[in-house]
Write a protein that holds these residues in place. Structure first.
Motif, PDB file in Angstrom:
ATOM      1  N   ALA A  46       0.774  -1.420   0.046  1.00  0.00           N
ATOM      2  CA  ALA A  46       0.061  -0.032   0.131  1.00  0.00           C
ATOM      3  C   ALA A  46       0.784   1.327   0.263  1.00  0.00           C
ATOM      4  O   ALA A  46       0.302   2.318  -0.713  1.00  0.00           O
ATOM      5  N   GLY A  47       2.028   1.231   0.533  1.00  0.00           N
ATOM      6  CA  GLY A  47       2.919   2.499   0.650  1.00  0.00           C
ATOM      7  C   GLY A  47       3.670   2.594  -0.375  1.00  0.00           C
ATOM      8  O   GLY A  47       4.332   3.718  -0.494  1.00  0.00           O
ATOM      9  N   ALA A  48       3.654   1.870  -1.514  1.00  0.00           N
ATOM     10  CA  ALA A  48       4.646   1.881  -2.645  1.00  0.00           C
ATOM     11  C   ALA A  48       4.155   3.232  -3.452  1.00  0.00           C
ATOM     12  O   ALA A  48       2.928   3.232  -3.790  1.00  0.00           O
ATOM     13  N   SER A  49       5.152   3.917  -3.846  1.00  0.00           N
ATOM     14  CA  SER A  49       4.878   5.220  -4.790  1.00  0.00           C
ATOM     15  C   SER A  49       4.411   4.953  -6.217  1.00  0.00           C
ATOM     16  O   SER A  49       5.152   3.717  -6.561  1.00  0.00           O
ATOM     17  N   GLN A  50       3.942   5.506  -7.256  1.00  0.00           N
ATOM     18  CA  GLN A  50       3.919   5.350  -8.409  1.00  0.00           C
ATOM     19  C   GLN A  50       5.132   5.189  -8.987  1.00  0.00           C
ATOM     20  O   GLN A  50       5.579   4.512 -10.026  1.00  0.00           O
ATOM     21  N   GLU A  51       6.378   5.831  -8.580  1.00  0.00           N
ATOM     22  CA  GLU A  51       7.693   5.735  -9.129  1.00  0.00           C
ATOM     23  C   GLU A  51       8.258   4.379  -9.005  1.00  0.00           C
ATOM     24  O   GLU A  51       8.863   3.871  -9.659  1.00  0.00           O
ATOM     25  N   ALA A  52       7.868   3.972  -7.485  1.00  0.00           N
ATOM     26  CA  ALA A  52       8.552   2.714  -7.132  1.00  0.00           C
ATOM     27  C   ALA A  52       7.949   1.535  -7.973  1.00  0.00           C
ATOM     28  O   ALA A  52       8.667   0.777  -8.530  1.00  0.00           O
ATOM     29  N   VAL A  53       6.661   1.659  -8.412  1.00  0.00           N
ATOM     30  CA  VAL A  53       6.150   0.709  -9.282  1.00  0.00           C
ATOM     31  C   VAL A  53       6.637   0.628 -10.607  1.00  0.00           C
ATOM     32  O   VAL A  53       6.838  -0.305 -11.147  1.00  0.00           O
ATOM     33  N   PHE A  54       6.915   1.756 -11.215  1.00  0.00           N
ATOM     34  CA  PHE A  54       7.760   2.077 -12.366  1.00  0.00           C
ATOM     35  C   PHE A  54       8.824   1.479 -12.488  1.00  0.00           C
ATOM     36  O   PHE A  54       9.091   0.618 -13.395  1.00  0.00           O
ATOM     37  N   GLU A  55       9.670   1.710 -11.485  1.00  0.00           N
ATOM     38  CA  GLU A  55      10.946   1.235 -11.478  1.00  0.00           C
ATOM     39  C   GLU A  55      11.194  -0.147 -11.225  1.00  0.00           C
ATOM     40  O   GLU A  55      12.094  -0.834 -11.542  1.00  0.00           O
ATOM     41  N   GLY A  56      10.309  -0.544 -10.156  1.00  0.00           N
ATOM     42  CA  GLY A  56      10.680  -2.009  -9.651  1.00  0.00           C
ATOM     43  C   GLY A  56       9.523  -3.195 -10.650  1.00  0.00           C
ATOM     44  O   GLY A  56       9.919  -4.273 -10.347  1.00  0.00           O
ATOM     45  N   SER A  57       8.768  -2.505 -11.560  1.00  0.00           N
ATOM     46  CA  SER A  57       8.271  -3.567 -12.275  1.00  0.00           C
ATOM     47  C   SER A  57       8.798  -4.378 -13.518  1.00  0.00           C
ATOM     48  O   SER A  57       8.388  -4.862 -14.458  1.00  0.00           O
ATOM     49  N   GLY A  58       9.935  -3.382 -13.921  1.00  0.00           N
ATOM     50  CA  GLY A  58      10.464  -3.734 -15.312  1.00  0.00           C
ATOM     51  C   GLY A  58       9.870  -3.024 -16.282  1.00  0.00           C
ATOM     52  O   GLY A  58      10.402  -3.236 -17.451  1.00  0.00           O
ATOM     53  N   MET A  59       9.401  -2.087 -16.103  1.00  0.00           N
ATOM     54  CA  MET A  59       8.582  -1.004 -17.412  1.00  0.00           C
ATOM     55  C   MET A  59       9.690  -0.266 -17.994  1.00  0.00           C
ATOM     56  O   MET A  59       9.399  -0.434 -19.451  1.00  0.00           O
ATOM     57  N   ARG A  60      10.613  -0.027 -17.420  1.00  0.00           N
ATOM     58  CA  ARG A  60      11.829   0.725 -18.162  1.00  0.00           C
ATOM     59  C   ARG A  60      12.423  -0.085 -19.274  1.00  0.00           C
ATOM     60  O   ARG A  60      12.324   0.222 -20.318  1.00  0.00           O
ATOM     61  N   ARG A  61      12.352  -1.527 -18.837  1.00  0.00           N
ATOM     62  CA  ARG A  61      13.328  -2.282 -19.594  1.00  0.00           C
ATOM     63  C   ARG A  61      12.161  -2.688 -21.080  1.00  0.00           C
ATOM     64  O   ARG A  61      12.638  -2.798 -22.053  1.00  0.00           O
ATOM     65  N   LEU A  62      10.958  -2.727 -20.529  1.00  0.00           N
ATOM     66  CA  LEU A  62       9.833  -2.769 -21.735  1.00  0.00           C
ATOM     67  C   LEU A  62       9.986  -1.943 -22.675  1.00  0.00           C
ATOM     68  O   LEU A  62       9.768  -1.958 -24.061  1.00  0.00           O
ATOM     69  N   VAL A  63      10.085  -0.547 -22.158  1.00  0.00           N
ATOM     70  CA  VAL A  63       9.954   0.580 -23.013  1.00  0.00           C
ATOM     71  C   VAL A  63      11.428   0.179 -24.125  1.00  0.00           C
ATOM     72  O   VAL A  63      11.409   0.579 -25.355  1.00  0.00           O
ATOM     73  N   GLU A  64      12.382  -0.092 -23.475  1.00  0.00           N
ATOM     74  CA  GLU A  64      13.597  -0.215 -24.184  1.00  0.00           C
ATOM     75  C   GLU A  64      13.537  -1.483 -25.276  1.00  0.00           C
ATOM     76  O   GLU A  64      14.116  -1.320 -26.511  1.00  0.00           O
ATOM     77  N   LEU A  65      12.900  -2.442 -24.900  1.00  0.00           N
ATOM     78  CA  LEU A  65      12.716  -3.693 -25.716  1.00  0.00           C
ATOM     79  C   LEU A  65      11.703  -3.155 -26.953  1.00  0.00           C
ATOM     80  O   LEU A  65      12.006  -3.540 -28.015  1.00  0.00           O
ATOM     81  N   ALA A  66      10.763  -2.157 -26.605  1.00  0.00           N
ATOM     82  CA  ALA A  66       9.792  -1.945 -27.638  1.00  0.00           C
ATOM     83  C   ALA A  66      10.549  -1.061 -28.639  1.00  0.00           C
ATOM     84  O   ALA A  66      10.310  -1.251 -29.972  1.00  0.00           O
ATOM     85  N   ILE A  67      11.603  -0.214 -28.272  1.00  0.00           N
ATOM     86  CA  ILE A  67      12.329   0.554 -29.399  1.00  0.00           C
ATOM     87  C   ILE A  67      13.273  -0.398 -30.178  1.00  0.00           C
ATOM     88  O   ILE A  67      13.368  -0.071 -31.333  1.00  0.00           O
TER      89      ILE A  67
END
Length: 340
Positions: A46-67
């Motif tokens: 419950a305490g996790a920030s939106q940024e923590a979810v973005f960084e911890g879910s692997g979303m950044r890697r997904l964006v790189e793979l799409a590119i």
């Protein structure tokens, strides 16, 4: 897995907190007659920030793979009111004139920022465009075309797989442009109020970013061939309508027709995921044609796609059965492996 905080209504009503994160991707459900632990790639409490979810879910890697030319999908799944739209988009009340506070922005806006930063830093020539659809009562509607919604046909071709005919694709090159498309489309989406959620999404929405890249300095042999290599990737965000029991939402008439068609397509999705989770040798035919949703997600689920599933759950004792059902569903999805 993302566990939302208890709401004020739940706290006032005296609901117990039955879901606890144990760290290391484990989540524990403890209530009368139920004691179970599930393991996932990551659990956000419950305490996790939106940024923590973005960084911890692997979303950044997904964006790189799409590119890099892969077809990538992220979908939010869970009971109605469990925080799917918030996780993907942030607060509901935002508009062009009233933007959300940067800390509250969801996975979508953060991914757009990351995509535009990556495209600038790579120095490659990226052409970006977006399309935005909703599936409402098994009809596909384009959320970017102004005016009253009209149903679009879903077709099949050997080269493209399932695709939507005549869907609008809009080019963009700045964060303002893509966020504005997202907010315009979201305002056209079907939502209703019922007993579980004041702004319940009554449709599945799919926002797809098409990324076409051309290499700036092709190797000499390519210049002789007279062609320039290009890669085409996609990044698709799927906000699924909430699964729900009609009895609990107090829905009747049109609302219960909507609920039944939402539940039918989620059931079809669950069925495909269960079959995909079986070992390759034991797999039978995967029934993607059972619903419009599974047809549109066929490539993401079992094809050459890379998919992130964020399952959202409520920690309240009153939502126990739906929470367990979401956790079982997500456990099955975790066993699915695709070969991109």
């Amino acid at each position: 897995i993302r566990v939302r905080p208890l709401t004020c209504t739940e706290t006032r009503r005296g609901d117990q907190r039955v879901v606890h994160s144990l760290g290391d991707g484990a989540v524990h459900v403890s209530a009368a007659r139920h004691d179970a632990t599930f393991g996932f790639s990551a659990v956000f409490d419950a305490g996790a920030s939106q940024e923590a979810v973005f960084e911890g879910s692997g979303m950044r890697r997904l964006v790189e793979l799409a590119i890099d030319g892969f077809s990538c999908t992220v979908f939010a799944f869970g009971q109605t009111g469990s925080g799917k739209t918030y996780t993907l988009m942030g607060p509901l009340a935002q508009s062009d004139t009233q933007p959300a506070s940067p800390a509250l922005l969801g996975l979508m806006q953060r991914s757009f920022t990351c995509l535009l930063e990556q495209s600038r830093s790579r120095g490659s020539d990226l052409a970006l465009s977006a399309s935005y659809l909703e599936i409402y009562n098994e009809q596909i509607r384009d959320l970017l075309i102004p005016g009253p919604p009209c149903a679009l046909p879903l077709r099949w071709s050997k080269t493209r797989g399932f695709y939507v005919e005549n869907q609008l694709s809009v080019e963009f090159d700045s964060l303002e442009a893509i966020v504005s498309l997202l907010l315009q489309g979201s305002q056209r989406r079907r939502t209703s109020a019922h007993a579980l959620n004041r702004h319940s999404s009554r449709s599945h929405a799919l926002l797809t970013i098409h990324i076409r890249s051309r290499a700036h300095h092709p190797p000499p042999w390519v210049l002789q061939a007279g062609a320039c290599p290009s890669k085409q990737g996609t990044l698709c965000f799927v906000d699924l309508a909430g699964s729900e029991r009609v009895k609990e939402t107090g829905s009747s008439g049109e609302l219960s027709v909507e609920a039944n068609s939402i539940n039918r397509s989620l059931l079809a999705l669950g069925h495909c995921i269960s079959l995909l989770a079986k070992p390759r040798g034991k797999r039978t035919h995967i029934p993607y044609r059972d619903s419009k949703l599974t047809r549109l997600l066929a490539r993401s689920l079992g094809g050459s796609g890379i998919t992130l599933m964020v399952a959202c759950i409520s920690p309240s004792s009153r939502c126990l059965s739906e929470t367990l059902s979401t956790l079982h569903y997500a456990s099955r999805a975790r066993r699915v492996t695709s070969r991109p």
